[in-house]
Enzyme design. Structure first.
Site, short mmCIF file in Angstrom:
data_model
loop_
_atom_site.label_atom_id
_atom_site.label_comp_id
_atom_site.label_asym_id
_atom_site.label_seq_id
_atom_site.Cartn_x
_atom_site.Cartn_y
_atom_site.Cartn_z
N HIS A 12 0.82 -1.21 0.00
CA HIS A 12 0.00 0.00 0.00
C HIS A 12 0.86 1.27 0.00
O HIS A 12 0.57 2.24 -0.70
CB HIS A 12 -0.92 -0.03 1.23
CG HIS A 12 -1.68 1.23 1.46
ND1 HIS A 12 -1.32 2.15 2.42
CD2 HIS A 12 -2.76 1.75 0.83
CE1 HIS A 12 -2.17 3.17 2.38
NE2 HIS A 12 -3.05 2.95 1.43
N GLU A 35 2.22 1.82 -3.38
CA GLU A 35 1.15 2.36 -4.24
C GLU A 35 1.10 3.90 -4.12
O GLU A 35 1.05 4.61 -5.11
CB GLU A 35 -0.19 1.74 -3.82
CG GLU A 35 -1.41 2.33 -4.51
CD GLU A 35 -2.51 2.71 -3.52
OE1 GLU A 35 -2.79 3.91 -3.39
OE2 GLU A 35 -3.08 1.80 -2.86
N HIS A 36 1.17 4.41 -2.88
CA HIS A 36 1.16 5.87 -2.68
C HIS A 36 2.38 6.52 -3.34
O HIS A 36 2.27 7.56 -3.97
CB HIS A 36 1.21 6.19 -1.19
CG HIS A 36 -0.13 6.25 -0.54
ND1 HIS A 36 -0.57 7.35 0.15
CD2 HIS A 36 -1.14 5.34 -0.46
CE1 HIS A 36 -1.79 7.13 0.63
NE2 HIS A 36 -2.15 5.91 0.28
N GLU A 73 -4.51 8.11 7.22
CA GLU A 73 -5.38 7.13 6.57
C GLU A 73 -5.67 5.98 7.54
O GLU A 73 -6.81 5.53 7.68
CB GLU A 73 -4.71 6.61 5.28
CG GLU A 73 -5.62 5.71 4.45
CD GLU A 73 -4.98 5.25 3.14
OE1 GLU A 73 -3.80 5.58 2.90
OE2 GLU A 73 -5.66 4.54 2.39
#
Lengths: 427, 433
Positions: B69, B72-73, B144
Site C-alpha cells: 500500500h 502504491e502511494h 489514513e
C-alpha cells in the site's frame, strides 16, 4: 451539438405526472425512478422518511417483504430501492426499479412487470382495516430510529452533518434527512396513512426512464401502470433560502472517543444552482478543493502531510460549501490556517493558469461522464427540476469552456465562512 | 502482434487479448457509446505478499506490514514532483488501490486518452523514491490508518480476519499500522518494486469507446522502447494455516450507536485457482443467498424481531491461498443473532435446500452479472482480479449455469461448519453527554 448526448423527452400524463425518457442503447438494464417532492420540514421529515420504508414492506398483491423479494428475484433480480433524498430544502421520496433489458430475457416482459410492481409499491400498499399494517409501521419506526441514531457510526459523515446542524439551527436545511427521534416517536399507522394519501395526491411527481427503450411504447406502458388519482395542480413547495452573510464566524467543538480529529468548515456561497453564477461557483470549488490538483489537497495533504483527505464540496441547491478533513487534534491550528489561507488566495485571484485549465478539463470530464451511468443521469436531471435550470449537459460544458479567472474570483467574493466545527478525541 | 478475440453472445460483448512477449498481458473491452475511457495497470502484489524469495536473492525477505500500500502511494512521485498534476492537465482522474492480493493503478478520462494512457504506463514503470518523500508519506498514511481505526465496519472486518486466521497475512491490515509503516524505507520499496513490478507479473485492461488497433499500437509503441530484464518468478511464502480458527470471538469497543456484528466461516484449501475456484465462489454465493438472502424465511424473522436491518449481508471471498464466508450487520443483540444464524444453518442441513429457490437465485445472479456490465470500472477491475486467479471472467455465466443443487449441498456440508466459525463484535462505548 458536439456530443452525442442522450436527450430528455418530457411528457405530462393526464394524472399530473411528468414522465422523462432518456433513451440510450448503451446500458444492459432499464432504470425507472419515481420521485415525489416534499419540502424538508422539521415536523414532517421523520414521517416522510418513514413512508418509503413502510411502502417497501408489501403491496396488496405481494403483502409481505418476502413475497415481494421472491417476485423480484424471478424478474432476474430486479433491484427495487425506496428511500428519501435530501436536495437543498426538499426531501424527495425516491422509488426506483432497475431491470435487465428485455433483449436479454426474451418473452419475459421484464419492464412491463417491473413497472407494475413499482407502481404497486408506491400506490397500492398492503392495508389492514383501511390503513397501513400496524406491525409494519412499528417495525419500520424502530429501524428508522436506529438509522437516525446510527449517524454517529460514520465519523466523516457525522462531522459534516453536525457542521450543517450548527450552521443552520433555524433553517429547514438544518433538518437531518431522516428527521429526528422526537418527531418520529408519536407517528401512528393512521397518521402516516393519512399523510401518505395527501402526499400521493398533491405533491409534484416525476418519473424517469433510462435505457434502451421505445419512447412511444414506454409512455403507453407508464400511462397504463401509473393511473393514480391525483389533483390536477400540484402543491407549490417553498423556495430554498440561500442568501446569507454571517455577522461573524461561529466555532463549535465536540469531543468523542475517536482516534482522528475532524476539522469541518461550512461556508455560505450566496449562489444557488438556479443562479447564473452557479458554474462560476462550481469552478471556484474545483480550484479550492474538488480535485487532487486543487489547493486544499495540494497544500494540506501533499505539502504539509497533515491529512489523508481534505476536500471541499457544494450543496448546490442550498448554496453551502463544506470543507472536510481528518487530522491530528494537535494540528488543528496549522490545518485551519492553511485552509483559510487557500480561501484567501482564491479571493485574491492567486490562481495559476494551470489550476484554471486543469479545473476546466476536470469539470468538463465530470459532465461528459454523467451520461455513462443511469443513476447519475437521473440525478443530473433531478437537479435541473429542483433548481429550475433545465438545460442539458451540453449547455454546462459550453459555459465551463468560457469561464474566466475574474468569474471565479467574483464567485469567491460571495463566499463567507460561517461555521468551524471541530470533532476531537477526548484525551 | 495481433489481437485475439473472444465473444460472449449472452452478454453481447467481445474481449480483445494480446499476449505481449516479455511484457504485461493486455486486454481491451470496447464499449460503444460511453464517453468515459477507463484503463488500469495492475500487479500481483498485495498485502498478503509479505514474505518471499526475491529475484536475485536466495535469502528470505520479510516485510513490515503495509508495504504494498505504501508503494502504491509513492509510485505517483517522480523527479518532477507528482503525476497527479499531469493527469489533471489532460482532464483525467487518476487513482490507485491496494487489496490483499494486488495493486492497481488507474485513470478515467473522456479526452486525451493516448496522453493519459502513456502517463499511466510510464509512471507505473518509473519508480522514484527518496528518503524525504518516504518520510513525508508516513504522515499522510498515518492519517489514513487513523481514519480506518474509527471506522466500525473496517474494524469488525479485520478483527474477524484475526479471529479466523492464526498466521496467514490476510489477518493484517492492508495499510499496516502506525508502527509498521515507520519501518518502511526507500530500499524496501525498491526491492519490492524490482520483485513484483516486472511486466510479466502485471496486466493492463482498457475499456471504452476506442479502436482496438489504436489501443494495441499505443501499448506496443510504449513498451517496445523499454528493455525489460529477464523475469524471475518470485516465490511467495505463506505460513501454514491450520484448519481451525485462531479465536472463537474477538470484541472491541467504539463510539457506535449499537453493536456491529460479523460471523465468519473459514475455508480449508491451501491453494486453489481457475475454474474450480470460480465454481466454488459462485456455489457458495448461491448457498448464502438461499439461506440468508432477503427472500428467505430467516431474513424476515430476524428483521421483524429487530435483530438485523436492511444492510445485513452475506458474502464469500475465494482467493488463491485462502477463502472465507462473512455475514455482517448491525444488531441490538449480537449474542441472540449469533445463535439464530447457527441454528438456521443446522435447520437447513436437516430440512434440505429447495430446488425452486435454487433456480430463482441462479436467475437473479445472472441478472446481477448482466447489470454489472453497466459499469466500466467494475468489469475492468474484476476482469484482472479474476485473471490473477487464472479465471476467465467472461466464463462466469457458463460456470454458473453448470452449478447443480448437489454442488450447493456439498458446500453447505463442507463449509458452513460450526468448528470453523468465529465472530467479531464491536460494542458501543458509552459517549459522555
Amino acid at each position: 451539438m458536439f456530443l452525442d448526448m442522450i436527450s430528455l423527452d418530457t411528457n405530462l400524463l393526464p394524472d399530473n405526472i411528468n414522465v422523462h425518457l432518456l433513451p440510450t442503447p448503451k446500458f444492459k438494464t432499464v432504470l425507472v425512478t419515481v420521485l415525489i417532492h416534499q419540502v424538508l420540514d422539521k415536523n414532517l421529515a421523520a414521517k416522510t422518511a418513514l413512508l418509503p420504508a413502510v411502502l417497501e414492506r408489501g403491496t396488496r398483491k405481494y403483502p409481505s417483504f418476502r413475497e415481494l423479494a421472491i417476485y423480484l428475484e424471478k424478474l432476474y433480480g430486479a433491484e427495487l430501492g425506496a428511500d428519501v433524498i435530501k436536495k437543498g430544502e426538499r426531501q424527495i421520496l425516491s422509488f426506483s426499479l432497475e431491470v435487465v433489458n428485455d433483449k436479454f430475457a426474451q418473452g419475459e416482459n421484464l419492464l412491463h412487470q417491473g413497472l407494475s410492481v413499482l407502481k404497486d409499491v408506491i400506490a397500492d400498499p398492503f392495508l389492514e382495516n383501511g390503513t397501513f399494517k400496524r406491525d409494519y409501521v412499528y417495525q419500520e419506526k424502530d429501524q428508522l430510529a436506529k438509522e437516525i441514531q446510527g449517524l454517529i457510526n460514520d465519523k466523516t459523515n457525522y462531522a459534516l452533518e453536525r457542521c450543517i446542524q450548527e450552521m443552520c439551527p433555524t433553517e429547514r436545511f438544518g433538518v437531518y434527512k431522516y428527521g429526528s427521534i422526537e418527531e418520529l416517536d408519536p407517528v401512528s399507522a393512521e397518521d402516516l396513512y393519512k399523510y401518505y394519501g395527501s402526499l400521493l395526491r398533491e405533491n409534484p411527481m416525476d418519473i424517469f426512464v433510462v435505457g434502451e427503450i421505445d419512447a412511444g411504447e414506454t409512455i403507453k406502458m407508464i400511462r397504463e401502470a401509473f393511473s393514480i388519482p391525483r389533483d390536477s395542480k400540484s402543491a407549490k413547495l417553498p423556495p430554498v433560502e440561500v442568501y446569507n452573510i454571517p455577522d461573524e464566524v461561529r466555532y463549535h467543538e465536540e469531543k468523542l472517543p475517536v482516534n482522528q480529529a475532524k476539522l469541518t468548515l461550512g461556508c455560505r456561497t450566496n449562489i444557488s444552482y438556479g443562479d447564473k453564477e452557479y458554474l462560476d461557483l462550481l469552478f471556484y470549488n474545483g480550484i479550492l478543493g474538488g480535485f487532487p490538483h486543487s489547493k486544499l489537497f495540494q497544500n494540506v495533504r501533499e505539502k504539509a502531510s497533515l491529512a489523508y483527505y481534505c476536500f471541499s464540496r457544494l450543496e448546490k441547491h442550498k448554496g453551502i460549501q463544506l470543507i472536510g478533513s481528518g487530522i491530528e487534534a494537535d494540528d488543528y491550528r496549522q490545518a485551519l490556517e492553511i485552509i483559510l489561507e487557500q480561501l484567501e488566495l482564491v479571493k485574491k485571484g492567486e490562481i495559476t493558469r494551470e489550476e484554471m485549465e486543469n479545473t476546466r478539463k476536470g469539470l468538463i470530464n465530470m459532465y461528459k461522464i454523467v451520461g455513462d451511468n443511469p443513476y447519475s443521469l437521473v440525478s443530473f436531471y433531478m437537479d435541473g427540476l429542483i433548481g429550475a435550470k433545465e438545460e442539458g449537459i451540453d449547455y454546462f460544458i459550453r459555459k465551463i469552456k468560457d469561464i474566466k479567472m475574474e468569474d471565479v474570483v467574483a464567485a469567491a467574493h460571495k463566499v463567507h465562512l460561517d461555521t468551524v466545527y471541530f470533532l476531537r478525541p477526548e484525551n | 502482434m495481433q489481437w485475439q478475440t473472444k465473444t460472449n453472445g449472452t452478454i453481447g460483448e467481445t474481449i480483445y487479448y494480446a499476449p505481449l512477449e516479455g511484457g504485461p498481458e493486455l486486454y481491451f473491452l470496447p464499449r460503444k457509446g460511453y464517453h468515459k475511457k477507463y484503463a488500469i495497470f495492475s500487479t500481483r502484489f498485495g498485502s498478503v505478499d509479505n514474505s518471499f524469495y526475491a529475484v536475485d536473492h536466495d535469502e528470505k525477505i520479510t516485510l513490515p506490514d503495509g508495504v504494498a500500500h505504501f508503494l502504491e502511494h509513492k509510485l505517483f512521485d517522480d523527479e518532477k514532483g507528482n503525476v497527479f498534476d499531469r493527469f489533471a492537465s489532460y482532464g483525467a482522474s487518476p487513482n490507485a488501490f491496494t487489496s490483499f492480493t494486488n495493486t492497481t493503478y488507474l485513470f478515467s478520462c473522456t479526452d486525451f486518452f493516448a496522453e493519459n494512457f502513456k502517463l499511466l504506463i510510464n509512471f507505473v514503470q518509473d519508480p522514484y523514491f527518496t528518503d524525504e518523500s518516504v518520510a513525508k508519506e508516513q504522515g499522510i498514511i498515518q492519517q489514513e490508518i487513523r481514519m480506518y481505526q474509527d471506522n466500525p465496519g473496517w474494524r469488525v472486518y479485520f478483527n474477524l480476519l484475526e479471529a479466523l486466521y492464526e498466521r496467514h497475512p490476510v489477518r493484517n491490515d492492508i495499510a499496516g499500522s502506525v508502527e509498521s509503516i515507520g519501518k518502511i524505507t526507500k530500499e524496501i520499496l525498491y526491492k519490492c518494486y524490482d520483485t513484483f513490478y516486472h511486466p510479466k507479473n502485471m496486466a493492463i485492461f482498457v475499456t471504452g469507446d476506442l479502436l482496438p488497433e489504436k489501443v494495441l499500437e499505443l501499448t506496443l509503441e510504449n513498451l517496445s522502447q523499454r528493455l525489460f530484464p529477464p523475469f524471475h518468478d518470485m516465490q511467495r511464502l505463506y505460513p501454514e494455516e491450520k484448519a481451525v480458527v485462531n479465536e472463537k470471538k474477538v470484541t472491541q469497543k467504539l463510539p457506535v450507536s449499537q453493536p456491529v456484528f460479523s460471523l465468519g466461516f473459514k475455508d480449508t484449501y491451501s491453494e486453489l485457482k481457475g475454474r474450480k475456484l470460480l465454481a466454488r465462489e459462485l456455489a457458495t454465493e448461491l448457498l448464502l443467498e438461499m439461506i440468508f438472502g432477503k427472500s428467505g424465511p430467516l431474513y424476515t424473522r430476524l428483521y421483524e424481531e429487530g435483530l438485523i436491518d436492511e444492510h445485513f449481508s452475506a458474502g464469500y471471498t475465494g482467493e488463491r491461498s485462502y477463502g472465507h464466508t462473512m455475514l455482517r450487520g448491525e444488531t441490538k443483540d449480537p449474542e441472540a443473532l449469533h445463535l439464530e444464524l447457527l441454528k438456521e444453518i443446522e435447520n437447513v442441513k436437516k430440512e434440505g435446500l429447495d430446488k425452486e429457490n435454487f433456480t430463482r437465485h441462479k436467475r437473479k445472479m445472472k441478472g446481477n452479472f448482466l447489470r454489472s456490465f453497466n459499469s466500466l470500472e467494475f468489469v475492468a477491475n474484476n476482469y484482472l482480479a479474476y485473471r490473477f486467479r487464472e479465471i476467465e471472467f467472461f466464463e462466469t455465466l457458463d460456470i454458473l449455469e453448470a452449478i447443480t443443487l448437489r454442488d450447493i449441498e456439498e458446500r453447505l456440508e463442507e463449509h458452513l461448519i460450526e468448528e470453523l466459525h468465529a465472530v467479531s463484535v464491536i460494542y458501543p462505548l458509552k459517549v459522555e453527554g
